[in-house]
Design a protein around this motif. Sequence first.
Motif: not given
Length: 381
Positions: A292-301
């Motif tokens: 969850p801490s790095i989800r803002p940096l990733m492109i999620l499905p």
Amino acid sequence: MDEISDNTFIEVHGSDVSNDDPSLLTIVLEVSPEGWFNIKDQTSIMDVVKSLLVFLNGHLSLNNSNQVAFVLSSPAGSKFLYPDTSKTYEEIPLNVTSEETVENSNKSEELSFVTKGMYRQFRVVDETVLSGLSQTMSDITHAQDDKVTGSSRLSGALSLALSYTNRMMKLDQSISTTTASAISSAANISNKESSTAGASSGTNANSYGTSRMKSRILVVTPNDNEDIKYISLMKAIFGAQKMKVAIDIAKLGRKDSSYLQQAADATNGVYLHIEKPLGLIQVLCTAYFIEPSIRPLMILPTNSNVNYKASCFITGKSVEIGYVCSVCLCIMSEIPDRMSCPTCNSHFDEKLIAKLKRKPVVKKRKLDNGSSESSTPAPEA
């Protein structure tokens, strides 16, 4: 891969990147006999559980402070497989006799499902989950038909997961506050003469004290029936929103679940309909392994086709067009006989009810050639 790719990129500054905080991963597995029977040609529940255990072990290996939990939802009810309150998860004491050690080791070999050379943390989780699952499947096999064919208990399992998450967050926050106060007091004693050093140590203590455990929930279900209790599920979704807990959905089976789509979309989670469960471990390690801490940096499905249809509070079935109470927003597919809301007991206006129940009136109009034509006007709103 088309569901994972996205054209939207968000620029995040370096200061927004969070530190390496501990994370809690809770897996909710629904054991629906009908759902698993429908996909028996594609995979089995034991293969799915093995993939989930590999996923849990990978989560534990990322950080020494990471925590995991496993909740099983069956027609008989929902319960924790890990952690199990009946077990202490402690090593064998050193002061026991050799006969007791041999006896305990023989019992553990009989109940063990994994190799003894495994890392202890992984072995404890794997053995506890597999033994609890084996016992639950045995109970379902010998249970009566009414207990096996009951409605889904997924909303109750989500409530258990959120309650455990709230407890772990409060516990982590209290431990962080106590440790931060100890660090700040020690820093003040050692740095009395240096105000600059004291300010820097206080900054570090405050940053340590504000760290909180991140959490997310992964739901794995093969159930194709829309028999989830809608009201309980929406309460769980609102609770997850307030706690900022993402609910990820790994939907097996043949159909999508509109209610679970709403749960993932409302909590910023990931929803995927896995049509080929044989590659479940690859999907888990890519789409669902992001902290969850790095989800803002990733492109999620992303899932742009979310069906936000609701369920009737009276019949429990899906509603395309219905009635809504103006007081509590209760959704009804039919007007109650007692002329009051089934949720808040608000009495409906008799004139309004009569207008809603009024059937369309067929009127005739004259054409230019003298013939008549019947027309049905639209009912009043």
